[in-house]
Design an enzyme around this catalytic site. Structure first.
Site, PDB file in Angstrom:
ATOM      1  N   ALA A  47       0.848  -1.193   0.000  1.00  0.00           N
ATOM      2  CA  ALA A  47       0.000   0.000   0.000  1.00  0.00           C
ATOM      3  C   ALA A  47       0.878   1.235   0.000  1.00  0.00           C
ATOM      4  CB  ALA A  47      -0.919  -0.002   1.212  1.00  0.00           C
ATOM      5  N   GLU A  48       0.284   2.366  -0.336  1.00  0.00           N
ATOM      6  CA  GLU A  48       1.023   3.621  -0.315  1.00  0.00           C
ATOM      7  C   GLU A  48       0.127   4.731   0.208  1.00  0.00           C
ATOM      8  OE1 GLU A  48       0.023   5.580  -4.632  1.00  0.00           O
ATOM      9  OE2 GLU A  48       1.999   5.719  -3.724  1.00  0.00           O
ATOM     10  N   GLY A  49       0.739   5.755   0.770  1.00  0.00           N
ATOM     11  CA  GLY A  49       0.003   6.886   1.297  1.00  0.00           C
ATOM     12  C   GLY A  49       0.661   8.185   0.869  1.00  0.00           C
ATOM     13  N   GLY A  50       0.341   9.270   1.600  1.00  0.00           N
ATOM     14  CA  GLY A  50       0.864  10.580   1.240  1.00  0.00           C
ATOM     15  C   GLY A  50       2.361  10.642   1.361  1.00  0.00           C
ATOM     16  N   PHE A  51       2.935  10.120   2.420  1.00  0.00           N
ATOM     17  CA  PHE A  51       4.388  10.134   2.561  1.00  0.00           C
ATOM     18  C   PHE A  51       4.865   8.801   3.141  1.00  0.00           C
ATOM     19  CE2 PHE A  51       2.348  12.149   6.161  1.00  0.00           C
ATOM     20  CZ  PHE A  51       2.886  11.505   7.268  1.00  0.00           C
ATOM     21  N   VAL A  54       3.969   0.831   2.237  1.00  0.00           N
ATOM     22  CA  VAL A  54       3.949  -0.395   3.034  1.00  0.00           C
ATOM     23  C   VAL A  54       4.351  -1.539   2.132  1.00  0.00           C
ATOM     24  CG1 VAL A  54       2.554  -1.956   4.437  1.00  0.00           C
ATOM     25  CG2 VAL A  54       2.136   0.480   4.550  1.00  0.00           C
ATOM     26  N   LYS A  69       6.754  -0.661   6.972  1.00  0.00           N
ATOM     27  CA  LYS A  69       6.223   0.644   6.605  1.00  0.00           C
ATOM     28  C   LYS A  69       7.396   1.617   6.463  1.00  0.00           C
ATOM     29  CE  LYS A  69       2.664   3.983   7.998  1.00  0.00           C
ATOM     30  NZ  LYS A  69       1.630   4.313   9.012  1.00  0.00           N
ATOM     31  N   ASP A 173      -8.739   8.885  14.447  1.00  0.00           N
ATOM     32  CA  ASP A 173      -9.022   8.541  13.046  1.00  0.00           C
ATOM     33  C   ASP A 173      -9.538   7.110  12.949  1.00  0.00           C
ATOM     34  OD1 ASP A 173      -9.253   9.209  10.376  1.00  0.00           O
ATOM     35  OD2 ASP A 173      -7.253   8.468   9.878  1.00  0.00           O
TER      36      ASP A 173
END
EC number: 2.7.11.1
Length: 1305
Positions: A47-51, A54, A69, A173
């Site tokens: 997976a990937e996010g803003g910064f 994974v 991560k 969250d």
């Protein structure tokens, strides 16, 4: 150039995101990373996010997979946020519902190839996101209520763990996307990048700038749909703290139930006003409706706390009979079960979504092949590496079965249970022995011992040679000596060091492990029944699925370590036959069976009745019973297996047959009483039963047995012979006091007595002389519980009352152990452990220990009386005519001569109303040794009896001394003629010792001086009552008339004497003026008034006398409206007194028949009104005082009095309600109206006639649940009370269903 770049991106493989970020990501895949002692190879992107990205990484040493991560940061603020996330995860790690932290590392931007600071966070690898599993399940239909309950409960447990930290950690969250599904099927909470410990409390002093800053920071770390009203509108001035997580949990529960978000569009106005709607037509999830409403309150102060949410979920789970900690099997089954390889592979969302808070969004990429340049870049080494990886996928697909979390459960912090630690290929579906060793070495280095209960073995060196091999056979209970030895070994290991732990395992960590652990909990006296221990094991690990014999052996251990232990005897037992009633239906036509039997002693089969098929008798239903003759002598652990013989095709020609197991029974002969002749097992006491249709109603198995009178010692002494029970204390099971208190609060419910369906009976005949010789060797019961293992035994020893130590707290148990002596060594654990606290009994908060003998629910003995006669024990219930059983103060009596009362053999009733101070051994000529007046005699003490035997004047008078003194006692001071010698004479020593030890003397105020009729004074009283007839007991009417004190009550001064008219009576005449003795014993029987005189001034305060009258003829009536015969109880004719005690209305009519009585003439003087306390010192000595002015008489009353001191009155009321009706749904429903709170009018009382059929019970139970359901009492003062009532009804209903929902008749 762009065309060339696209071509390179294509050749780089499908994992490329394009541009620099994609190349950075692709470059990281395939690299080797070192984190501490781990060397990891990055395999692919998850997976990937803003910064952040994974990855899936694999340990090169063990092959274990992890989630890695990778966080990138180019700002100091982001660095601090990342470090805080790592710290939070490290602090929270260890909880079963929070993703496990493994390691972390970081490098500065100077060392990084990306020009940014890099942080690596290593955690466990989960199966995938919960969202993806839910989508697949919901395509086939709505999610079940039980699955939602498990998902939401485990999520709340994770949040509860966060809120329990100091200071509380707020996730901020919470959303369904941040919930992962582990390989074991449990929920894991992840992503703590938005978590904080800061709460805000806006008020009118906050400036607009401050509100804007706080709002900006919160907005950056939250998701719009899950934001709370206090966040959306800071000007509402609501506190912003942990309750924002409760709102988010409410949204998650709503989403799970109705497959849509309550605030799908994130509209601020709807959120601020809490505008959402629960579908009107929803009936599947009604149990969650009230919980959703309570969590989505606009005002955060009104929302439930996380502890309240968890508690309500536990109650729902208990009502639905669901283990909320169990894996969500529905999700696993719909997604390939446990065997799915790795985490779920979901398609990446378009472009990879990133929310405003920078949280990782799902972007998992299937990479079945690498890019072309991957092979070129790695050369041939990389090519062969990829081939090796591909070839290992087959093993990895199997290895992921339940892998990721070890199958190990902590029953307490010092007792752990796990499944078999396997090696080789088998480790793919079981605990890997290396993983187990690493886990135990990391958590308990050098302080753990492993107990292998399974018949399989492994290298003990794997666990540093601290392995105990027990080798228990499967599908049967362990041998008693092996179970007891195991408990001793575990106890000794825990005593060595307070850091030591015991790890128990069998093949699956269920039945055998449950028997060992539950027996050990009872061995340490944490519980006194098997049910409580099994319940704790079920909640801490899983339902064990044990058989009745397993529970029976746990109860054996309970008996052996009880306060008054029951030691198994060593007498052999002859099993004559097995009788099954009615005939079980195992034939193909379901009309009978052809049984044969096998008997095992230990592991050896001692006999079998199997023969050729045609030679074995077939039993039909018409026979009524099936009998299998045996005639085998057994001793120790006995296993009896009953088979049904069935002919096979062509079997008769080949002399072959098939056998079908009907059931089996296992027990230990040491717990069968020596005079038992029949052992009865109900259907619920049998192991390995087939389908219920094959066993008729009321099916039972009887063993015709005979226990030999002589012991046959075994070759080796049993382990319990030389074992000291000192030092057994439940606190050895825990590491600290907080843990013990937590266990008590969860599993400390008062233990319930045996249930009728799980009991058996023993029949016996009168004991033989040989049996009487060994009578003292029989195991004895120490409980008064009616459902005790040995309750219905009628042994001769039971002449002594059972004094079970009911409700013995651990503190009391410890004090008993200390009082036994100082020989027991105090372990290091006990020296360093927490101080023992006494458990206070409660409805569901503590665990009061029941009587030590409440054991062996599986077996009850029904034994007849022995040949030796038993002395009857006078019951204490019923009408106490003479106060023979009331309690009073033992006060020494003054000699009779000191009161000025002469001795006479004719004044039969002079002492009828004498004070207790005027008591003495009668002089010669006294008919019955008159030593005390009938009504005011002082009670007897054992000392008084001894003084009589020694020829001394006793301090207190024994009213039955003539009955208890031996006829050959030549030291008695009386030389009067013994007119009643023939029937009053008995052996005093034998009589006294025949009574139980607790009744070695008569009750304190057993005044029976109605036979002491001497010492009557001659002079009449100077004050004559206004009555036309002599009324010896006329003053008693005053008691009935004035039982209720009125305003005109006359206080009685100390020493004042009252006549029946209420006037003070003058003191009696001088002894020299009294009437001389008469020779005729009954001459003055008709001149009773002349025998009355003023009583001495030594009468206790509040005393009075009857009204004497002038002399009348012998045939004149002297008592009006008295009973017909002497010795019968009567009620004086007086005006009604509703509140008068019943004891004041029942007295002896000593003299006078019906024809001698006339009409009673009332007194001319006004009767006095006295208060009920005026005779306080008089009545207790004669049994006429009210019971509420005395101390408790029974153990039950003492327990209730102790409970009343510390227990809430509502709980006491509930305990009184369920007393004697535990888990009896009919009894509880018929008395429910007695415990409902004030103002409850929805419930209409029902009687037993309305609860005959199962349908009626079900209907009334549902009505009751609608009335007392705790959800309907939310926020009410009786909410907790309703919960307790609901739980009792639910337990009773579960038991009713488990027993087959039988009709009443």
């Amino acid at each position: 150039m762009s065309l060339l770049q696209s071509a390179l991106d294509f050749l780089a493989g499908p994992g490329s995101l394009g541009g620099a970020a994609g190349r950075d990501q692709s470059d990281f895949v395939g690299q080797t990373v070192e984190l501490g002692e781990l060397r990891l190879r990055v395999r692919r992107v998850l997976a990937e996010g803003g910064f952040a990205f994974v990855y899936e990484a694999q340990d090169l040493g063990s092959g274990r997979e992890y989630a890695l991560k990778r966080l990138l940061s180019n700002e100091e603020e982001k660095n601090r946020a990342i470090i805080q996330e790592v710290c939070f995860l490290k602090k929270l790690s260890g909880h079963p519902n929070i993703v496990q932290f493994c390691s972390a590392a970081s490098i500065g931007k100077e060392e990084s190839d990306t020009g940014q600071a890099e942080f690596l966070l290593l955690t466990e690898l989960c199966k995938g996101q919960l969202v993806e599993f839910l989508k697949r399940v919901e395509c086939k239909g709505p999610l079940s209520c039980d699955s939602i309950l498990k998902i939401f409960y485990q999520t709340c447990r994770a949040v509860q763990h966060m809120h329990r930290q100091k200071p509380p950690i707020i996730h901020r969250d919470l959303k369904v996307e941040n919930l992962l599904l582990s390989n074991q099927g449990t929920i894991k909470l992840c992503d703590f990048g938005s978590a904080t410990t800061i709460s805000h409390y806006p008020d009118y002093s906050w400036s607009a700038q401050k509100r804007a800053m706080v709002e900006e920071e919160i907005t950056r770390n939250t998701t719009p749909m899950y934001r709370t009203p206090e966040i959306v509108d800071l000007y509402s001035n609501f506190p912003i703290g942990e309750k924002q997580d409760i709102w988010a949990l409410g949204c998650i529960l709503y989403l799970l139930c109705f497959r849509q978000h309550p605030f799908e569009d994130g509209a601020k106005l709807r959120i601020v006003n809490g505008k959402y709607s629960i579908p009107v037509n929803d009936t599947r999830y009604t149990v969650f409706h009230d919980l959703i409403r309570a969590m989505l309150k606009v005002n955060p102060v009104e929302r439930l706390s996380i502890a309240e949410v968890v508690r309500q979920l536990q109650e729902i789970a208990a009502a639905r009979n669901v283990n909320p900690k169990a894996p969500i099997t529905e999700l696993l089954e719909q997604n390939g079960g446990y065997g799915n390889s790795g985490p779920s592979r979901a398609q990446p969302p378009c472009g990879g979504t990133v929310n405003s808070s920078g949280v990782l969004a799902l972007a998992e990429y299937d990479q079945p092949y690498g890019g072309f340049l991957d092979i070129l870049r790695g050369g041939t080494e990389r090519l062969f590496t990829n081939l090796k990886d591909t070839s290992s996928k087959v093993i990895q697909s199997v290895a992921n079965y339940a892998k990721g979390d070890l199958d190990i459960s902590y029953i307490t912090s010092r007792i752990a249970v796990m499944s078999f630690p396997a090696e080789g290929v088998e480790s793919a579906i079981k605990n890997n022995i290396e993983d187990v060793r690493m886990f135990l070495d990391a958590k308990h280095p050098g302080h753990y011992a492993v107990y292998n209960l399974s018949p399989r073995i492994y290298r003990a060196s794997k666990f540093h040679n601290r392995v105990t091999e027990c080798g228990w056979a499967v599908r049967r209970a362990p041998h008693l000596h092996s179970l007891y030895t195991l408990c001793r070994s575990m106890h000794a290991w825990l005593r060595e060091d307070h850091r030591n732990v015991c790890v128990v395992h069998c093949m699956d960590g269920r039945a055998a492990s449950a028997v060992a652990v539950c027996a050990f909990l009872c061995f340490c006296r944490l519980f006194s029944t098997a049910e409580a221990a099994v319940y704790m094991f079920s909640m801490k690990r899983c339902p064990p699925g044990i058989w009745p014999s397993h529970k029976r052996y746990i109860e054996y251990v309970c008996d052996m370590v009880a306060e008054e232990p029951i030691t198994p005897h060593s007498k052999p037992m002859l099993v004559k036959s097995v009788v099954m009633t009615p005939v079980p239906l195992f034939s193909k036509q379901r009309n009978g069976c052809r049984p044969f039997c096998e008997v095992y002693v230990g592991e050896e089969r001692v006999t079998t009745t199997s023969q050729e098929y045609d030679r074995m008798k077939e039993f039909k239903i018409e026979d009524g019973k099936a009998v299998i003759p045996l005639g085998v002598t057994v001793q120790g652990d006995v296993l009896i297996i009953i088979y049904h013989a069935r002919a096979t095709l062509g079997g008769r020609l080949q002399a072959k047959m098939a056998s079908m197991k009907m059931f089996q029974i296992q027990f230990h002969t040491g717990f069968v009483p020596r005079n038992a002749t029949t052992v009865k097992f109900a259907k619920y006491d049998l192991d390995a039963c087939d389908i219920q249709e094959k066993y008729p109603d009321l099916f039972q198995v009887n063993l015709e047995v005979e226990v030999e009178p002589r012991d046959r010692p075994s070759r080796e002494a049993p382990p319990w012979e030389n074992t000291s029970l000192r030092g057994l204390n439940p606190k050895i099971l825990f590491s600290n006091r907080e843990e013990q208190q937590d266990i008590l609060s969860k599993f400390g419910k008062p233990e319930l007595p045996r249930q009728p369906g799980s009991t058996a009976q023993y029949d016996a005949e009168a004991g033989s002389p040989e049996a009487e010789i060994t009578e003292s060797d029989s195991p004895q019961s120490s409980s008064t519980d009616t459902n005790h293992f040995l309750h219905t035994l009628d042994w001769q020893e039971e002449k002594e009352p059972e004094t079970g130590l009911d409700n013995t707290s651990p503190k009391e148990s410890q004090s008993v152990l200390i009082a036994d002596g100082d020989g027991s060594e105090v372990s290091d654990e006990e020296e360093a452990s927490f101080p023992s606290e006494e458990r206070k009994p409660g409805a569901g908060e503590d665990t009061p220990r029941l009587a030590a003998g409440t054991k062996q629910q599986d077996l009850i003995f029904d034994v007849g009386m022995l040949a030796a006669p038993q002395e009857p024990v006078q019951p204490e219930e019923g009408v106490d005519l003479l106060g023979l059983h009331s309690e009073g103060d033992l006060r020494p009596a003054a000699p009779l001569q000191a009161c000025g009362v002469p001795s006479s053999n004719t004044d039969l009733l002079s002492c009828l109303l004498e004070p207790s101070d005027a008591a003495q051994v009668g002089p010669p000529g006294d008919l019955l040794g008159g030593e005390a007046p009938l009504l005011l005699a002082s009670p007897v003490s054992p000392l008084g009896l001894q003084n009589n035997l020694q020829g001394k004047v006793p301090d207190t008078v024994d009213p039955f001394d003539q009955f208890l003194l031996s006829s050959n006692s030549d030291t008695q001071p009386c030389s009067k003629p013994d007119l009643f010698g023939e029937f009053l004479n008995s052996d005093s020593v034998a009589s006294s010792t025949a009574f139980p030890s607790t009744h070695s003397a008569p009750p304190p105020s057993c005044s029976t001086a109605f036979l002491h009729l001497g010492d009557l004074p001659a002079e009449p009283s100077k004050v004559i009552a206004s009555s036309s007839h002599p009324d010896l007991l006329g003053g008693w009417d005053t008691w009935a008339d004035t039982a209720t004190p009125g305003p005109a009550s006359i206080p009685v001064p100390e020493g004042t004497l009252f006549s029946s008219a209420g006037h003070p009576a003058p003191p009696g005449p001088n002894p020299s003026q009294t009437k001389s003795q008469n020779l005729d014993p009954f001459a003055d029987l008709s001149d009773l008034s002349s025998s009355l005189q003023g009583l001495p001034a030594g009468l206790p305060a509040g005393g009075f006398v009857g009204a004497p009258a002038p002399t009348q003829k012998s045939n004149s009536p002297w008592q009006a409206n008295r009973p017909t015969a002497p010795g019968t109880s009567w009620t004086p004719q007086a005006k009604p007194a509703p509140r008068a005690s019943e004891q004041l209305r029942s007295h002896f009519s000593v003299i006078g028949a019906r024809e001698e009585r006339g009409v009673r003439v009332p007194s001319f003087a006004q009767k006095p009104k006295v208060s009920e306390n005026d005779f306080e010192d008089l009545l207790p000595n004669q049994g006429f005082s009210k019971s509420d002015k005395k101390g408790p008489k029974t153990m039950a009353e003492m327990r209730k009095q102790e409970l009343a001191r510390d227990t809430d009155p509502l709980k006491l009321k509930l305990l009184d309600w369920i007393e004697g009706k535990e888990r009896n749904i009919r009894a509880l429903l018929s008395t429910l109206h007695t415990v409902l709170w004030d103002g409850e009018s929805r419930w209409t009382p029902v009687s037993m006639a309305d609860l005959v059929t199962p349908e009626q019970v079900k209907k009334q139970y549902r009505r009751a649940v609608l009335v007392v359901h705790p959800d309907k009492a939310t926020g009410q003062p009786y909410e907790q009370y309703a919960k307790m009532i609901f739980m009792e009804l639910n337990d009773a209903w579960s038991e009713f269903e488990n027993q087959g929902s039988r009709p009443l008749f």
